[in-house]
Design a protein around this motif. Structure first.
Motif, PDB file in Angstrom:
ATOM      1  N   SER A 177       0.812  -1.214   0.000  1.00 11.45           N
ATOM      2  CA  SER A 177       0.000   0.000   0.000  1.00 11.45           C
ATOM      3  C   SER A 177       0.850   1.270   0.000  1.00 11.45           C
ATOM      4  CB  SER A 177      -0.997  -0.016   1.151  1.00 11.45           C
ATOM      5  OG  SER A 177      -0.379   0.273   2.378  1.00 11.45           O
TER       6      SER A 177
ATOM      7  N   VAL B 152      -6.245   0.833  -7.790  1.00 15.42           N
ATOM      8  CA  VAL B 152      -6.323   1.244  -6.387  1.00 15.42           C
ATOM      9  C   VAL B 152      -7.484   0.526  -5.726  1.00 15.42           C
ATOM     10  CG1 VAL B 152      -5.310   3.526  -6.724  1.00 15.42           C
ATOM     11  CG2 VAL B 152      -7.780   3.221  -6.952  1.00 15.42           C
ATOM     12  N   ASP B 156      -6.840   1.705   0.032  1.00 13.78           N
ATOM     13  CA  ASP B 156      -5.886   2.750  -0.327  1.00 13.78           C
ATOM     14  C   ASP B 156      -6.511   4.123  -0.162  1.00 13.78           C
ATOM     15  OD1 ASP B 156      -4.002   0.849  -0.996  1.00 13.78           O
ATOM     16  OD2 ASP B 156      -4.622   0.775  -3.093  1.00 13.78           O
TER      17      ASP B 156
END
Lengths: 195, 195
Positions: A177, B152, B156
């Motif tokens: 991440s 993503v 996130d």
DNA sequence: CGTGAAACGGGGTATGCCTCCGGATCATTA
DNA sequence: TAATGATCCGGAGGCATACCCCGTTTCACG
């Protein structure tokens, strides 16, 4: 600055010894337990009374300033390597990574830096300003080459790097991440000028 | 869950009264002095011994969970308004702003949320998960419409919103830097798929 | 009402921050 | 090398907070 008009006495040897010992122990404790490590424990391990610690470093931030300045030398080599890069956009991206990693040396470091960024008479403020100027340097070059949008400042990117480092957290977050967040930020500042 | 097999005694009235009073006072104190407000002071102002406070809420985070759940109802209306929007990209952006503002209700709230996000048995974790699922909801719609990059996750973006809220800080930063950071992030997640 | 389960609360321990001040230590000078 | 006084030291102590123990009170139930 030391040899001012009047004669000045040399600093006592035990004083410099203690100061140095305190710094060494604090470095270890901060690295192990984060920036909120007990100052009492630092004093104890340094074989020094707590008053001595506070005499040398009135606040926790004063201690941090010294510790960070020590480490800055190490970052300078990164700077020089980056400055040689042909692509100013890559250089900026590299600098941002270097910043983020620097903020990770001690758990919880982004907090005091952000606060210093806001407060006025914080000793850490000058440390921040130095980093912001560096960021402006890389950002300016990238902007001239059209590799970075024009509506951001070094302050913004500094804060962003701080936030990224904060998000990474003290413990191990998701392993990938951080990279994705970095990518998110990069496609922000490396994108077109559109508002 | 209350009326289990065996007969169960009704909760004592002073207990529910105290619990409610503690929550009210804590809400006020957290809003005034941030999430690190003294729990002793909360107990005192609630007219309750500290042991009673700890009996009802074993940790500070347990108190936070309750307080945040109270506020969540207010956010739900935002959700419903956003879900009606035609442009899924705008809806996602609006949701991110709502998230960021929600994290600003108490100074220092992003910290505990981030930690819960990492730790396992933290009572705040479920609160985080709820928000992440909501984020995934908006993100998925935007991705289907090509309004958000595919690489993503809701996690996130949740972390990014947390970081943004953290960067805004407890005190007043530059008045426009939050907006610029938001723009930075948006042009990241609203941009092309490029890696 | 009587009764016992449930909840209360104040005081106790532990830890950390920071300061005071009597006393030890060191650089200087002769 | 010894005297001297500026400088620095260190531990005790005041204060704040977190958290727990346990004798006492209060309430729900019958």
């Amino acid at each position: 600055m030391s040899p001012e008009g009047a004669r000045t006495r040399r600093t006592r040897s035990d004083s410099v010894r203690n100061r140095s010992e305190i710094l060494d122990v604090a470095e270890r404790h901060f690295a192990d337990r984060g920036v909120s490590a007990s100052l009492e424990a630092v004093a104890r391990d340094a074989g020094v009374g707590s008053a001595t610690l506070y005499r040398h470093f009135p606040t926790r931030d004063a201690l941090l300033v010294e510790l960070l300045d020590r480490r800055t030398a190490q970052v300078v080599s990164d700077i020089e390597r980056l400055e040689q890069m042909a692509d100013s956009g890559e250089a900026l991206a590299g600098w941002m990574v270097a910043l983020e990693e620097f903020f990770g040396v001690f758990d919880g470091l982004p907090g005091p830096l952000r606060d210093a960024f806001l407060e006025e008479h914080n000793p850490l403020a000058s440390t921040c300003i130095g980093f912001i100027e560096r960021t402006d340097h890389f950002l300016g070059a990238a902007q001239r080459d059209g590799k970075a949008r024009a509506d951001v400042s070094g302050r913004d990117l500094f804060l962003a790097a701080l936030a990224l480092s904060w998000a990474r957290g003290s413990s191990l977050a998701g392993p990938d991440s951080p990279a994705r967040l970095r990518a998110l930020l990069r496609d922000g500042f490396a994108g077109p000028d559109a508002g």
